[in-house]
Design an enzyme around this catalytic site. Structure first.
Site, PDB file in Angstrom:
ATOM      1  N   PHE A 180     -76.609  16.618  -9.200  1.00 57.31           N
ATOM      2  CA  PHE A 180     -76.716  17.981  -8.676  1.00 57.31           C
ATOM      3  C   PHE A 180     -78.028  18.599  -9.133  1.00 57.31           C
ATOM      4  CE2 PHE A 180     -74.663  18.340 -12.780  1.00 57.31           C
ATOM      5  CZ  PHE A 180     -75.286  19.420 -13.379  1.00 57.31           C
ATOM      6  N   CYS A 181     -78.502  19.573  -8.344  1.00 59.32           N
ATOM      7  CA  CYS A 181     -79.702  20.333  -8.686  1.00 59.32           C
ATOM      8  C   CYS A 181     -79.543  21.722  -8.078  1.00 59.32           C
ATOM      9  CB  CYS A 181     -80.966  19.631  -8.199  1.00 59.32           C
ATOM     10  SG  CYS A 181     -81.001  19.323  -6.423  1.00 59.32           S
ATOM     11  N   THR A 182     -80.582  22.539  -8.124  1.00 55.58           N
ATOM     12  CA  THR A 182     -80.451  23.944  -7.739  1.00 55.58           C
ATOM     13  C   THR A 182     -80.045  24.114  -6.279  1.00 55.58           C
ATOM     14  OG1 THR A 182     -82.160  24.484  -9.354  1.00 55.58           O
ATOM     15  CG2 THR A 182     -81.596  26.182  -7.750  1.00 55.58           C
ATOM     16  N   CYS A 187     -82.041  16.242  -5.501  1.00 52.92           N
ATOM     17  CA  CYS A 187     -80.971  15.243  -5.419  1.00 52.92           C
ATOM     18  C   CYS A 187     -81.191  14.275  -4.260  1.00 52.92           C
ATOM     19  CB  CYS A 187     -79.626  15.935  -5.263  1.00 52.92           C
ATOM     20  SG  CYS A 187     -79.066  16.719  -6.772  1.00 52.92           S
ATOM     21  N   ILE A 209     -76.325  23.714  -6.550  1.00 52.91           N
ATOM     22  CA  ILE A 209     -75.564  24.642  -7.385  1.00 52.91           C
ATOM     23  C   ILE A 209     -75.388  25.988  -6.688  1.00 52.91           C
ATOM     24  CG2 ILE A 209     -75.522  25.824  -9.620  1.00 52.91           C
ATOM     25  CD1 ILE A 209     -77.505  23.545 -10.552  1.00 52.91           C
TER      26      ILE A 209
END
Length: 566
Positions: A180-182, A187, A209
């Protein structure tokens, strides 16, 4: 009612003609009063823009009018003020820099998992959950139980994967992985990387996220803390409400929470608990002066020119940028006034290989700069105000931007004039890989060869062996072609030459005895060229108020100001 619409977007697609889109897109943004940063690359588009709803949606419509970008999606947020100071459309090699040639995120990314199904996936004890973001982001919030690589930049992630895939590592045996990333962009690249390396089940959180915090009720959430975002909000919490970290340290760019702001180690614009004690007093004085100038501008109700570089949303890839690295530094009002109507200002040090390669590109391009030679033990306050990290080269452009990396300076110069065709020669991935290997493993081995006393624990001869193996690879390349990437010199030749020269200068007799005749001839040809004489002229250390010197020096420059090449 909030009137400023901010749109965050990215889309991986085959966009080979991205450079042709740059100028029309910049013009449309300027015409519509839209500000922010858009990155175009052969692999797609990435960016954040803000303005009126009409203006932002017109720019989005222009992007979607390009057939490869028709499926582009974006996320919106409303605010009371413009979060960006200017609009920049840039053409890059990657829309988010991972530095792995040939990776195709549009084709090879892992399996999307919607926020509603994410909890069930990460609750599975057989799944390794990885926070792909950098350390400054994950430090203020993450999913419970997630692995945090704590990278400083996304380009460090491939090395982390390689290390963790080795025996005893978290990824040994290629388990099921969830990333996961912002917002999802990193990703897509990181899951493509793992799939290319043989991982069979690789998943990533769709929408990142931010989508999870928007969709999943706080009572059902596995998220703990704040989510760092790349705009003036700094962080958000569930429902995308403002997080507890609502400010950035304008010195180190770390997000700050209430305890940080209350700390006696926090001085606005100068330091925070995260960077306290990391800068010498002269740098802190320069940062304090910058903060004073910005405060005066706020009192007058005017925009401090240096703020264009200091604000979140600036260029780079760290806190305060679209892609996640450190932003371009602001410089003082005094420095801006000095350069606003003059030549670019080049801070350099004659023997530094990074500065040498920047000067090679500037000299070859025919660009003129104000020449400020730096004594590294006595750095001028103007340099530290322009670039608080205090390393060279640094180029301050008349419009106010500050280029702090030698490769950025090279591309700036050659992008304006490239009579030798250095940017056109060689396959881009090959050129990039050579430069990365030089600036990484070879530079480390080179430093250990030059200063063995600083590395007493290193086995004798190990650094020489590592450096020699890399140089042998260059010799083998030159056996196939006249230059490193073909029969004409490329950016790689120019960027590597100063470092090969530095290795040769450690012991010229030992260099001459090495079985590298082609590499030795290649270096000798560079050192005997007319361009080298321009680049290696001597100049006195720059002092405030002295008569301006220009780089490249004029032919037959006065020996009172410039010494001969040596």
């Amino acid at each position: 009612m909030p009137e400023i619409l901010t749109a965050a977007l990215y889309h991986f697609a085959d966009l080979p003609d991205c450079a042709a889109l740059r100028d029309p897109l910049q013009a449309e943004c300027d015409r519509r009063g839209v500000r922010g940063l858009l990155l175009l690359a052969p692999e797609g588009v990435n960016g954040t823009i803000a303005g009126s709803a009409e203006g932002v949606r017109a720019v989005l419509a222009m992007l979607r009018a390009q057939p490869p970008l028709a499926a582009l999606r974006h996320k919106e947020a409303w605010g009371d003020r413009m979060p960006f100071y200017r609009m920049r459309v840039r053409v890059k090699r990657e829309i988010v820099t991972l530095g792995v040639p040939g990776l195709d995120a549009a084709r090879d990314a892992g399996t999307y998992v919607k926020p509603a199904q994410w909890n069930a996936l990460i609750d599975d004890p057989d799944v390794v959950v990885i926070d792909v973001r950098n350390g400054y982001e994950s430090a203020i919030g993450s999913f419970a139980g997630a692995v945090r690589p704590d990278t400083r930049s996304f380009t460090e992630f491939p090395a982390w994967v390689e290390a963790q895939s080795a025996p005893g590592g978290l990824l040994e045996g290629r388990p099921r992985v969830a990333m996961f990333c912002t917002g999802g962009i990193r990703c897509e690249k990181s899951t493509a990387l793992l799939r290319r390396q043989g991982f069979g089940e690789v998943y990533h959180l769709e929408g990142g996220i931010l989508q999870y915090l928007e969709d999943v009720p706080a009572g059902d959430s596995r998220w703990a803390g704040d989510c760092f975002v790349f705009d003036e909000r700094v962080s958000v919490a569930h429902g995308l409400a403002p997080g507890t970290h609502q400010d950035l340290c304008r010195s180190c760019r770390m997000p700050l929470g209430p305890l940080d702001l209350a700390s006696p180690e926090y001085v606005p614009g100068v330091r925070c608990p995260h960077c306290h004690g990391s800068r010498p007093p002269e740098q802190e004085r320069a940062l304090a002066e910058r903060e004073r100038q910005m405060a005066l501008a706020r009192q007058r109700g005017t925009e401090h020119l240096g703020a264009r570089m200091a604000a979140p949303g600036g260029s780079g890839s760290g806190p305060g940028t679209v892609s996640g690295s450190h932003s371009v530094s602001a410089h003082s009002a005094q420095t801006v006034a000095e350069t606003a109507t003059s030549l670019p200002v080049l801070y350099t040090f004659r023997r530094c290989p990074y500065a040498i390669r920047a000067r090679l590109a500037i000299a070859a391009s025919g660009q003129r700069c104000e020449w400020r030679e730096v004594v590294l033990r006595d750095k001028p306050s103007a340099l530290l105000a322009a670039s608080p990290k205090g390393t060279v080269p640094v180029l301050v452009l008349p419009e106010g931007d500050v280029l702090e990396q030698s490769l950025d300076i090279m591309r700036w110069a050659l992008g304006r004039s490239d009579p030798q065709g250095w940017l056109q020669e060689g396959a881009p991935d090959e050129v990039q890989a050579l430069i990365a290997a030089c600036d990484g493993p070879f530079k480390q081995a080179l430093d250990r060869c030059k200063y063995p006393e600083r590395h007493p624990d290193l086995p004798p001869g190990e650094a020489q062996s590592q450096a020699g193996a890399w140089l042998q690879g260059l010799e083998e390349r030159l056996a196939r072609s006249r230059h490193l990437c073909g029969d004409a010199a490329s950016l790689a030749d120019v960027a590597l030459m100063p470092f090969v020269r530095q290795y040769a200068a450690i012991d010229r007799a030992a260099w001459a005895a090495q079985p590298w005749p082609r590499l030795q001839a290649w270096l000798a040809a560079w050192e005997s060229g007319a361009l080298w004489g321009q680049v290696m002229h001597k100049a006195p250390a720059w002092r405030e108020g002295q008569e301006m010197l220009c780089f490249p020096p004029e032919a037959g420059a006065s020996p009172g100001s410039l010494g001969p090449s040596d």
